[in-house]
Enzyme design. Sequence first.
Site, short mmCIF file in Angstrom:
data_model
loop_
_atom_site.label_atom_id
_atom_site.label_comp_id
_atom_site.label_asym_id
_atom_site.label_seq_id
_atom_site.Cartn_x
_atom_site.Cartn_y
_atom_site.Cartn_z
N HIS A 1 2.78 23.69 13.82
CA HIS A 1 4.59 23.17 13.62
C HIS A 1 4.44 22.11 12.79
CE1 HIS A 1 8.14 21.47 15.07
NE2 HIS A 1 8.22 22.52 16.28
N ASP B 1 6.08 28.88 21.64
CA ASP B 1 6.50 30.32 21.30
C ASP B 1 5.30 31.33 22.04
OD1 ASP B 1 7.88 29.66 18.45
OD2 ASP B 1 8.99 31.15 20.00
C1 SDX Z 1 9.18 27.33 15.43
O1 SDX Z 1 11.05 23.52 13.60
C2 SDX Z 1 10.74 23.37 14.43
O2 SDX Z 1 11.41 23.14 15.39
C3 SDX Z 1 11.07 25.00 15.29
C4 SDX Z 1 11.03 24.99 16.45
C5 SDX Z 1 12.10 25.36 17.45
O3 SDX Z 1 12.24 24.40 18.52
O4 SDX Z 1 13.15 25.10 17.17
O5 SDX Z 1 9.24 24.01 17.13
C6 SDX Z 1 10.34 26.95 16.95
O6 SDX Z 1 9.67 27.95 14.78
C7 SDX Z 1 7.94 27.07 16.61
C8 SDX Z 1 6.77 27.51 15.00
C9 SDX Z 1 6.55 28.83 15.61
N1 SDX Z 1 6.16 29.79 14.14
C10 SDX Z 1 5.07 29.82 14.47
O7 SDX Z 1 3.81 29.95 16.20
C11 SDX Z 1 3.92 30.59 13.39
C12 SDX Z 1 2.69 30.19 13.09
N2 SDX Z 1 2.94 28.66 13.34
C13 SDX Z 1 2.92 28.71 10.71
O8 SDX Z 1 3.65 30.01 10.38
C14 SDX Z 1 3.09 27.71 10.54
O9 SDX Z 1 2.16 26.97 11.93
C15 SDX Z 1 3.92 26.80 10.99
C16 SDX Z 1 5.07 28.12 10.27
C17 SDX Z 1 5.13 26.68 12.49
C18 SDX Z 1 3.89 26.39 9.97
O10 SDX Z 1 3.96 25.61 8.67
P1 SDX Z 1 4.19 24.59 7.86
O11 SDX Z 1 4.80 23.48 8.61
O12 SDX Z 1 4.36 25.04 6.42
O13 SDX Z 1 2.60 24.11 7.57
P2 SDX Z 1 1.17 25.40 6.69
O14 SDX Z 1 2.29 26.49 6.86
O15 SDX Z 1 1.66 23.84 5.55
O16 SDX Z 1 -0.06 24.80 7.19
C19 SDX Z 1 -0.75 23.91 7.28
C20 SDX Z 1 -1.94 24.44 7.40
C21 SDX Z 1 -2.29 25.34 6.01
O17 SDX Z 1 -3.24 26.08 5.42
P3 SDX Z 1 -3.99 24.79 4.14
O18 SDX Z 1 -3.49 25.40 3.02
O19 SDX Z 1 -4.02 23.82 4.47
O20 SDX Z 1 -5.80 25.09 4.31
O21 SDX Z 1 -2.10 25.16 8.03
C22 SDX Z 1 -2.90 26.60 8.23
C23 SDX Z 1 -2.24 26.78 6.94
O22 SDX Z 1 -2.59 27.65 6.65
N3 SDX Z 1 -2.16 26.55 8.95
C24 SDX Z 1 -2.72 27.74 10.06
C25 SDX Z 1 -1.17 28.18 10.85
N4 SDX Z 1 -0.35 27.64 11.01
C26 SDX Z 1 -0.71 26.82 9.83
N5 SDX Z 1 -3.89 28.72 9.71
C27 SDX Z 1 -4.08 29.62 11.09
N6 SDX Z 1 -3.01 29.73 11.99
C28 SDX Z 1 -1.71 29.10 11.50
N7 SDX Z 1 -0.53 29.51 12.91
#
Ligand code: SDX
Length: 444
Positions: free
Chosen positions: A314, A375
């Site tokens: 998140h 989710d």
């Molecule tokens: C919702 O914003 C809100 O409030 C949203 C929400 C709401 O109520 O409105 O809470 C609802 O959207 C919840 C999130 C649902 N999405 C998912 O579950 C999809 C999977 N999650 C990822 O796509 C991700 O975690 C996000 C999009 C939710 C957050 O992404 P960020 O904050 O941009 O973080 P990032 O992508 O920069 O990740 C940081 C690191 C990265 O690795 P490094 O580059 O540091 O090596 O964490 C890794 C990412 O690759 N990473 C994951 C991951 N999520 C982040 N690695 C594996 N699996 C994951 N799910």
Amino acid sequence: MSKKARKVDTVTLIDNRTGKQIELDLLQSTSGPMTIDIRSLYKKLGYFTYDPGFMSTASCWSDITYLDGEEGVLEYRGYPIEQLAEKSTFLETSYLLLHGELPTQSQLDEFVSNITYHTMLHEQLLRFYSGFRRDGHPMAIMVGVVGALSAFYHDDEDIHNPEDRMNAAHRLVAKMPTIAAWSYRYAMGLPFIYPDNSLDYSANFLHMMFAMPSEKYDVNPLLAKALDVILILHADHEQNASTSTVRLAGSSQANPFAVLASGIASLWGPAHGGANEAVIRMLTEINESGKPLSHFIERAKDKNDRFRLMGFGHRVYKNYDPRAKIIRKICHDMLAQGACTDPSHQKLLDTAMELEQVALSDDYFKSRNLYPNVDFYSGIIFLGMGIPLNMFTVLFAVGRSVGWVAQWNEMMGDSESKIGRPRQLYTGSPRREYKPIDKRISQD
Ligand code: SDX
């Protein structure tokens, strides 16, 4: 600017290129980090700030929702989400989000009556459904039909009149379940079931989803209650992507119905509200693959693999999403009470629980504070209710509609609000002269 965001100090910024020194106000919020007011930065120093994704930037002030990502705290108008989920209802919580205070009994009765008598759609709106392919995704229908409401209410809504804004809010909160249920009925080739005013909000939604005109349908009160809690949990969440979309679209003074259609479109993405559908697809893929969980954990860590653990991570929560904790318990209770009959749902929950344990013991996830979010479990409950996969994000939109319209209303009520118009860091070509086609060489 909200009356509560007050200047408590300043920060000094020194430009090492020119030696120029400026003072910027430091604003105190009710909770959470203080905020540097950079509105005068360009005027004083001639610089923009660069923060794609708004990792450190507040796009607005708001009195509605507060969350603390480090502590896993979520509060609506100061009330902890755990208490609202346990003691409130979705419509009472909707009143709180829209008006700022919990209602008295007479205020709640009037609000519920208002919502109840706005659940019907204009009969001509039904025709919008028949323009869609039966196998079209229900979120596509939601974007289209909610946007189409602006053709039916455009003229009698003065967005600068607080009463008209609240009337639009009531209409949207009331009509979302009807529009949503009918998007499912259309996809299934079933007749539309009209709202039943004798039922409460969530029971009415399940009634419109699953009743048949040919026989009596009794809503399972366990499922109606579970849905009502899930709608509370999804109602608002600060300036997430879809709410920020609503604020930006609304800042041009567009029609609130069209503005909410933009929020629905943004929520649809699998990185946002579309994740609940993607989680079930991921758990099903894991169950059917015959491969160990460790195989998927390694894929999720592999930068060359697009696979991500959906439902994990998140932007703000660097601790357990408090909503996930509540939903996880509902999941267990529903399955324990036998409210779900399909054994594959238990298998999905078992895989989800095991995946959660494996991921949370893995350094890659721990070091990045990747915990289950709202989710991760919600899809299992929706399945248990008989909600089909492609309707999961639709339900998220039904819950979030009150948060979107409350945030839109707050912005439109702020006399200082301006049209949102971000600047950019231009990295394109410097100025150059037009070249006749016979003088050009291919860049390939
Ligand atoms: C919702 O914003 C809100 O409030 C949203 C929400 C709401 O109520 O409105 O809470 C609802 O959207 C919840 C999130 C649902 N999405 C998912 O579950 C999809 C999977 N999650 C990822 O796509 C991700 O975690 C996000 C999009 C939710 C957050 O992404 P960020 O904050 O941009 O973080 P990032 O992508 O920069 O990740 C940081 C690191 C990265 O690795 P490094 O580059 O540091 O090596 O964490 C890794 C990412 O690759 N990473 C994951 C991951 N999520 C982040 N690695 C594996 N699996 C994951 N799910």
